[in-house]
Design an enzyme around this catalytic site. Structure first.
Site, PDB file in Angstrom:
ATOM      1  N   ASP A  15     102.930  63.996  52.520  1.00 40.54           N
ATOM      2  CA  ASP A  15     102.602  65.235  51.823  1.00 40.54           C
ATOM      3  C   ASP A  15     101.186  65.246  51.253  1.00 40.54           C
ATOM      4  O   ASP A  15     100.793  66.167  50.551  1.00 40.54           O
ATOM      5  CB  ASP A  15     103.611  65.520  50.703  1.00 40.54           C
ATOM      6  N   HIS A  16     100.405  64.217  51.562  1.00 41.05           N
ATOM      7  CA  HIS A  16      99.006  64.191  51.117  1.00 41.05           C
ATOM      8  C   HIS A  16      98.235  63.152  51.926  1.00 41.05           C
ATOM      9  O   HIS A  16      98.825  62.283  52.563  1.00 41.05           O
ATOM     10  CB  HIS A  16      98.888  63.876  49.620  1.00 41.05           C
TER      11      HIS A  16
ATOM     12  N   HIS B 101      95.356  60.279  51.255  1.00 42.32           N
ATOM     13  CA  HIS B 101      94.737  59.502  50.188  1.00 42.32           C
ATOM     14  C   HIS B 101      93.440  58.882  50.693  1.00 42.32           C
ATOM     15  O   HIS B 101      93.402  58.304  51.781  1.00 42.32           O
ATOM     16  CB  HIS B 101      95.708  58.404  49.731  1.00 42.32           C
TER      17      HIS B 101
ATOM     18  N   HIS C 209      93.872  54.528  42.179  1.00 45.15           N
ATOM     19  CA  HIS C 209      93.725  55.585  41.169  1.00 45.15           C
ATOM     20  C   HIS C 209      93.388  54.986  39.806  1.00 45.15           C
ATOM     21  O   HIS C 209      92.766  55.640  38.973  1.00 45.15           O
ATOM     22  CB  HIS C 209      95.020  56.402  41.075  1.00 45.15           C
TER      23      HIS C 209
END
Length: 257
Positions: free
Chosen positions: A226-227, A229, A186
Site C-alpha cells: 500500500d506504499h 518506501h 524513519h
C-alpha cells in the site's frame, strides 16, 4: 487634475522601463536568496560549506543506483550530479555551478531551504521538535531536508506532478505506536513512505532508483503493497518484486515499517 494624471502615468511608465532595463542588465548574475546565497562559481576541485549546500540541492541527480555524498568536496560525482541537474532544467550542462544554476535552485526553494513542493511538516507527522529518534533532532531534520530534495528531483522527472508523503520522521514512541521496526529508517529522518496518486507505487519504486535512494521497498515486499518506501540507509537494499525492482546487497536489510 489632467496634468497630475499625465505626470503619474509618465512616472509609472518610467518605473516599468527602468525595472525592465534592470532585469535585462542583471539577468546573468545570481540573485540573493532568503535561504542561502552562493557567492562564487563552484567547480570540481573546490570545497567548503557552499559546496555542501549545493550537494544537498543536487542530491537527487547522482545517476542510476548512485548516492551523492554530502561532504563539501566537489569531486567527479558532484560534477556529474550538477550536469544532470542542469540537463533536467534545460541549462548549459557543463558541471560548473554558476549564476544560471544557482538562480534555478533559488526558484526551487523556500526561505527555510526546503524545496517548494515539500515541507518539514510533510516529512514529520510525529512531533514538531524532531526529537526522540535514533539520531539527534538536528541530524533527523538535516536528513529530512536531503530526502526532500531527492523527492523534488523525482517529482520533476515525473512531470512535476504531486508526490504524496504518507509517513516521514518518527520518534521511537511514534514508531512503536504504528508498529514500526525497531531499526526503521524513519527513526533517522531520512525515510519517506509514498502513497499512490497521479503515479502508481511501482512508478515510484522504479523512478527512485535514479534519484539517490539507497533503500527502496515497494509492492511485493512484505507489508509494502500500500506504499513505496524510500530512504538513505548506508548500503543499497531495493526490493519491490511486483515492480521488477531489485538490488540487494550482502548486508541484511534494515527494517522500515
Amino acid at each position: 487634475m489632467r496634468h497630475f494624471l499625465t505626470r503619474a502615468i509618465a512616472a509609472v511608465s518610467l518605473l516599468v522601463a527602468s525595472t525592465a532595463v534592470g532585469l535585462i542588465t542583471t539577468a546573468g548574475a545570481a540573485q540573493a536568496d532568503g535561504c542561502y546565497t552562493w557567492g562564487r562559481t563552484l567547480s570540481q576541485g573546490m570545497s567548503g560549506e557552499d559546496v555542501r549546500q549545493l550537494q544537498i540541492r543536487v542530491a537527487g541527480y547522482p545517476g542510476t543506483g548512485g548516492v551523492l555524498g554530502i561532504d563539501g568536496a566537489f569531486g567527479p560525482a558532484t560534477r556529474s550530479a550538477v550536469i544532470r541537474f542542469q540537463q533536467a532544467y534545460g541549462l548549459g550542462a557543463d558541471g560548473i555551478a554558476g549564476p544560471n544554476t544557482f538562480n534555478r535552485i533559488y526558484a526551487l526553494q523556500d526561505d527555510d531551504c526546503t524545496p517548494v513542493n515539500f515541507s518539514y511538516a510533510e516529512l514529520n507527522d510525529c512531533n514538531t521538535t524532531w526529537a526522540g529518534g535514533n539520531v539527534s533532532a538536528a541530524t533527523a531534520r538535516a536528513n529530512a531536508l536531503v530526502t526532500m530534495w531527492k523527492l523534488q528531483a523525482m517529482r520533476h522527472a515525473l512531470g512535476d506532478q504531486q508526490i504524496r508523503v504518507t509517513s516521514g520522521f518518527r520518534s521511537q514512541a511514534c514508531n512503536a505506536a504504528v508498529g514500526g521496526a525497531s531499526s526503521s529508517r524513519h527513526l533517522y529522518g531520512d525515510a519517506a513512505d509514498l502513497g499512490a496518486g497521479p503515479h502508481s507505487l511501482c512508478t515510484f519504486a522504479q523512478t527512485a532508483r535514479n534519484h539517490g535512494f539507497a533503500g527502496i521497498l515497494g509492492p511485493g515486499y512484505p507489508d509494502h503493497n500500500d506504499h513505496t518506501h524510500v530512504d538513505g540507509r548506508p548500503s543499497r537494499f531495493w526490493s519491490a518484486p511486483n515492480c521488477g525492482v531489485a538490488g540487494r546487497t550482502m548486508r541484511d536489510p534494515l527494517g522500515d515499517n
